[in-house]
Design a protein around this motif. Structure first.
Motif, PDB file in Angstrom:
ATOM      1  N   GLY A   7       9.022  67.931  16.395  1.00  0.00           N
ATOM      2  CA  GLY A   7       9.101  67.242  17.669  1.00  0.00           C
ATOM      3  C   GLY A   7      10.443  67.317  18.361  1.00  0.00           C
ATOM      4  N   GLY A   8      11.422  67.904  17.711  1.00  0.00           N
ATOM      5  CA  GLY A   8      12.718  68.027  18.342  1.00  0.00           C
ATOM      6  C   GLY A   8      12.698  69.012  19.496  1.00  0.00           C
ATOM      7  N   GLY A   9      13.794  69.063  20.243  1.00  0.00           N
ATOM      8  CA  GLY A   9      13.881  69.994  21.355  1.00  0.00           C
ATOM      9  C   GLY A   9      15.060  69.686  22.234  1.00  0.00           C
ATOM     10  N   LEU A  10      15.053  70.317  23.396  1.00  0.00           N
ATOM     11  CA  LEU A  10      16.109  70.135  24.385  1.00  0.00           C
ATOM     12  C   LEU A  10      15.573  69.258  25.515  1.00  0.00           C
ATOM     13  CD1 LEU A  10      18.856  70.858  25.673  1.00  0.00           C
ATOM     14  CD2 LEU A  10      17.736  72.898  26.619  1.00  0.00           C
ATOM     15  N   VAL A  11      16.322  68.222  25.853  1.00  0.00           N
ATOM     16  CA  VAL A  11      15.895  67.300  26.893  1.00  0.00           C
ATOM     17  C   VAL A  11      17.112  66.848  27.681  1.00  0.00           C
ATOM     18  CG1 VAL A  11      16.070  65.266  25.389  1.00  0.00           C
ATOM     19  CG2 VAL A  11      14.496  65.227  27.339  1.00  0.00           C
ATOM     20  N   ARG A  12      16.911  66.510  28.928  1.00  0.00           N
ATOM     21  CA  ARG A  12      18.016  66.002  29.742  1.00  0.00           C
ATOM     22  C   ARG A  12      18.261  64.530  29.444  1.00  0.00           C
ATOM     23  NH1 ARG A  12      17.716  68.534  35.879  1.00  0.00           N
ATOM     24  NH2 ARG A  12      18.017  70.726  35.252  1.00  0.00           N
ATOM     25  N   ALA A  13      19.466  64.106  29.718  1.00  0.00           N
ATOM     26  CA  ALA A  13      19.811  62.700  29.543  1.00  0.00           C
ATOM     27  C   ALA A  13      18.844  61.828  30.339  1.00  0.00           C
ATOM     28  CB  ALA A  13      21.247  62.445  29.999  1.00  0.00           C
ATOM     29  N   GLY A  14      18.395  60.754  29.716  1.00  0.00           N
ATOM     30  CA  GLY A  14      17.420  59.869  30.328  1.00  0.00           C
ATOM     31  C   GLY A  14      15.993  60.197  29.966  1.00  0.00           C
ATOM     32  N   GLY A  15      15.793  61.352  29.362  1.00  0.00           N
ATOM     33  CA  GLY A  15      14.457  61.772  28.979  1.00  0.00           C
ATOM     34  C   GLY A  15      14.002  61.179  27.665  1.00  0.00           C
ATOM     35  N   SER A  16      12.819  61.626  27.231  1.00  0.00           N
ATOM     36  CA  SER A  16      12.214  61.096  26.009  1.00  0.00           C
ATOM     37  C   SER A  16      11.715  62.223  25.106  1.00  0.00           C
ATOM     38  CB  SER A  16      11.022  60.203  26.362  1.00  0.00           C
ATOM     39  OG  SER A  16      11.423  59.095  27.135  1.00  0.00           O
ATOM     40  N   LEU A  17      11.676  61.929  23.843  1.00  0.00           N
ATOM     41  CA  LEU A  17      11.070  62.804  22.839  1.00  0.00           C
ATOM     42  C   LEU A  17      10.404  61.924  21.795  1.00  0.00           C
ATOM     43  CD1 LEU A  17      13.797  65.525  22.060  1.00  0.00           C
ATOM     44  CD2 LEU A  17      11.578  65.924  23.132  1.00  0.00           C
TER      45      LEU A  17
END
Length: 123
Positions: A7-17
């Motif tokens: 479930g990991g990955g690259l996301v922008r600040a403020g996003g969710s995972l």
């Protein structure tokens, strides 16, 4: 117990995972499940834990109010919902299983570890 984190990955600040950790091999429902993380150049640190039976939860102060740990014993899976992500949350996240309900923040109290999943939060 074998643990497989995903479930990991690259996301922008403020996003969710949402991270998942699937367990196999033993009675998952009788283990305390924890999430830890290791940022570059830092020690592995506690993030969250959930016990069995009462399903009590504990969070590191740095993630309290943003992350939620949960477990589905029917699926032998523990989850970490991460909201309002910050760049300082960037790390490899590990799930772990242990039988000690006290001091769940201590890595030495966990018997089994997953391989880790990378979470990167860009600013």
């Amino acid at each position: 117990v074998q643990l497989q984190a995903s479930g990991g990955g690259l996301v922008r600040a403020g996003g969710s995972l949402r991270l998942s950790c699937a367990a196999s091999g033993r009675t998952f429902s009788r283990y305390v499940m924890g999430w830890f993380r290791r940022a570059p150049g830092k020690e592995r640190e506690f993030v969250a834990a959930i016990t069995w039976i009462t399903r009590s939860t504990l969070y590191a102060d740095s993630v309290k109010g943003r992350f939620t740990i949960s477990r589905d014993d029917a699926k032998d899976t523990v989850y970490l919902q991460m909201n309002t992500l910050k760049p300082e949350d960037t790390a490899v996240y590990y799930c772990a299983a242990g039988r000690t309900v006290d001091q769940v923040t201590i890595t030495g109290n966990y018997d089994y570890w997953g391989q880790g999943t990378q979470v990167t939060v860009s600013s």
